[in-house]
Structures are given as structure tokens and as C-alpha cells.
Design an enzyme around this catalytic site. Structure first.
Site, short mmCIF file in Angstrom:
data_model
loop_
_atom_site.label_atom_id
_atom_site.label_comp_id
_atom_site.label_asym_id
_atom_site.label_seq_id
_atom_site.Cartn_x
_atom_site.Cartn_y
_atom_site.Cartn_z
N GLY A 20 0.78 -1.23 0.00
CA GLY A 20 0.00 0.00 0.00
C GLY A 20 0.81 1.28 0.00
CE1 TYR B 277 7.77 -9.00 -9.60
CE2 TYR B 277 7.44 -8.61 -11.95
CZ TYR B 277 7.14 -8.32 -10.63
OH TYR B 277 6.21 -7.35 -10.33
CE LYS C 196 3.82 -9.30 -9.57
NZ LYS C 196 2.85 -8.79 -8.60
CG ASN D 137 6.27 -0.40 -18.84
OD1 ASN D 137 5.84 -1.34 -19.50
ND2 ASN D 137 7.53 -0.33 -18.48
#
Length: 324
Positions: A17, A146, A150, A175
Site C-alpha cells: 500500500g 519474477y 506472477k 508500464n
């Protein structure tokens, strides 16, 4: 959507957050009237819990008892760090995602919206890529650890739906650029790192050195636009299948053009040098936002030039507390 039939207002836990997207969602909820009366929103940072650790994950869920989760937290770095440490990125992110999703399941969370990344797209593919194509071949070699971690969120979401009927879903932003990003030159996002680099070059009166040729093309979404869309997904989107959150493919621009926009926004008038001995990473990852447009035909995106200008301005004003 399930939350509407649920007794009482939502209590939303946002992991990650304090980052770029988390801060954007916080702004949308607190400043733009994105919050409904009686709702609670909790924005976690890495200081609140290490989500690689299942005990800490469980403790933070027990503390806040969320009905809904927006899962943004990830171990992430820049291109060159990913190239060096693919195994570490794979292991840490698999643990984070499994801990968050399974704890959500155990605690009876109604809905989870996880944030994937456009780097999960197959390296060799046809463009534009859409939501049905993300598992059609391996991701780019530079950050395969990574990317695979994901991708597994999407696999887990399907499995939680199949086995338990849960509405766990995922968004795939292209992006992102905006305030509160990591502007570190080594491992920040591409535009944020370039903003810091340009700021330094201007201060030192030196040329701006850009890694690679400047030829790779990207679609950039302003963080506040993304925040608004993720809140919409939480409230309205009922599919388990992921959804790409992006500007249209006609908005894709080269890194070189983005560098020119940054130079203009920061009044940098020095020389710009592209170091062609360094890797470009993926040349393009063009994504289709057709599915998003079917749901939200009238959503208006912030033009990139304006987004860059606002981000540069935020960076200069908040230089002392920005992550660099």
C-alpha cells in the site's frame, strides 16, 4: 458482485500500500470520493508485515480481518537486478503470493484483486497480446523468475475458483508512471529511474546517459488512472479471468520519445547519450485494451506528456522524501 450482497460495508486490505500503485489507490479512495460510507481501507507497507513469512501474513490478516484484498506487494527490481537474481525473485514472489491468497481463503475473504505485470507476456508472440495469450510460451529471459511467479497468481486464481468458487482475479497493467514510485537509478521502473537520472544530469551539468538504444516501445499508464481502474475492478468486475489495464496500442511510444518528454518536463538541455552496449530488454510488449474498452468505453486516460509532467513536478517537490 459479491460484495454488494455481503452483510455490512467492505473492509479492504491493500498489500504493497505504500508503493506507486498503493498510493494512487489511496488518493482515489481518500481524495476523489472513491470510498463508500462505512468502508474501511487499510494500506499495508513492508514495515507492517513481511509477506514472505506465512506467520506474519496470517497475523496481519487476523489483525484487520479484511472482507476484500487488493494484492500489490511484490519483490521487484530493475532490469539488471532481475537478470542477476532470477531465482530469488521467483522464490520470494511465489511465497508472497501463496501466503496472501491462501490466508485470504482461510479467513473467508470475499474477493482478491492481484496485480500482475506486463512482463508476464510471452517473449515470442503476435501483437497485440490479449488476456487469453499470457501462458502461450515463456516470458522474456531477463526476468523469467519474477514473470513466472506472477503468472502463477492467474493459475492459483483459477484453482481457487474451481475448488472453492472464490472470486479471486487479477489485473495486468502495462508500464506505470506516477508519484511515490521508486526512483532509484539501479532498480526503479524505467521512467522513474530516467526522471532521477535526468534530474542528476541537470544538477551536475553532465550528459544524460540512457541504457540501451531507446528503441524499445512501451505503453505507459498514469498511476492515478490505474488506481481508479483497480477500484472499479474491485467493485464491478466479476470475472476470474484477468483484465489488461492499459492505454490503447496506438499510445505505445519509444523509450527515446519518453526520454524527450522527461527532458522537456525537467528543462534539461544537455546532451542525451544512448549506451547501445547495454541490453534493451524486451523490444515491445504491445497489449490490447479491447476487453477493458468493452466494459468502460468512455474511460479517459491522462495523456503521457501530462502524466510525466506531473510525476516530474512531484519528484522535484518531494525530492527529499522520494525513494531514490
Amino acid at each position: 458482485m459479491e460484495s454488494k450482497s455481503q452483510a455490512g460495508p467492505m473492509r479492504v486490505l491493500v498489500t504493497g500500500g505504500s508503493g506507486l500503485v498503493g498510493k494512487a489507490i489511496e488518493h482515489v479512495v481518500q481524495q476523489e470520493g472513491g470510498k463508500v460510507d462505512g468502508e474501511e481501507w487499510i494500506f499495508l507497507s513492508s514495515k507492517d508485515a513481511d509477506l514472505v513469512d506465512v506467520g506474519q501474513t496470517r497475523a496481519v490478516f487476523e489483525k484487520y480481518r479484511p472482507t476484500h484484498v487488493i494484492h500489490l506487494a511484490a519483490k521487484v527490481g530493475g532490469l539488471y537486478l532481475h537478470m542477476r537474481e532470477n531465482l530469488q525473485f521467483l522464490r520470494d514472489n511465489i511465497k508472497i503470493n501463496d501466503n496472501v491468497l491462501h490466508t485470504a481463503h482461510e479467513m473467508g475473504v470475499t474477493k482478491v484483486v492481484s496485480c500482475l505485470s506486463s512482463c508476464i507476456f510471452p517473449d515470442k508472440t503476435t501483437y497485440p497480446i490479449d488476456e487469453t495469450m499470457i501462458h502461450n510460451g515463456p516470458p522474456h529471459d531477463s526476468n523469467f523468475g519474477y514473470s513466472h511467479a506472477k503468472r502463477m497468481i492467474d493459475v492459483q486464481n483459477r484453482a481457487y475458483f474451481q475448488q472453492y468458487g472464490h472470486c479471486y482475479t487479477a489485473v495486468i497493467p502495462t508500464n506505470v508512471v506516477g508519484p511515490f514510485d521508486n526512483f532509484n537509478i539501479e532498480n526503479g521502473h524505467v521512467l522513474s529511474a530516467l526522471i532521477n537520472k535526468t534530474h542528476e544530469a541537470k544538477k551536475e551539468g553532465t550528459p544524460l546517459n540512457v541504457c540501451g538504444t531507446g528503441a524499445p516501445r512501451r505503453q505507459f499508464i498514469y498511476s492515478l488512472d490505474l488506481g481508479r481502474l483497480i477500484v472499479w475492478v474491485l467493485r464491478e468486475y466479476e470475472e476470474v479471468e484477468p483484465i489488461i489495464l492499459s492505454v490503447g496500442e496506438e499510445e505505445e511510444i519509444s523509450i527515446k520519445d519518453a526520454v524527450d518528454m522527461i527532458a522537456e518536463a525537467l528543462d534539461f538541455e544537455g546532451k542525451i547519450h544512448f549506451d547501445t552496449t547495454l541490453s534493451d530488454g524486451q523490444m515491445k510488449k504491445t497489449a490490447s485494451n479491447a476487453k477493458l474498452r468493452r466494459y468502460l468505453p468512455d474511460f479517459s486516460f491522462t495523456p503521457l506528456k501530462e502524466a510525466i509532467k506531473m510525476t516530474c513536478s512531484w519528484f522535484e517537490i518531494n525530492y527529499d522524501k522520494a525513494r531514490i
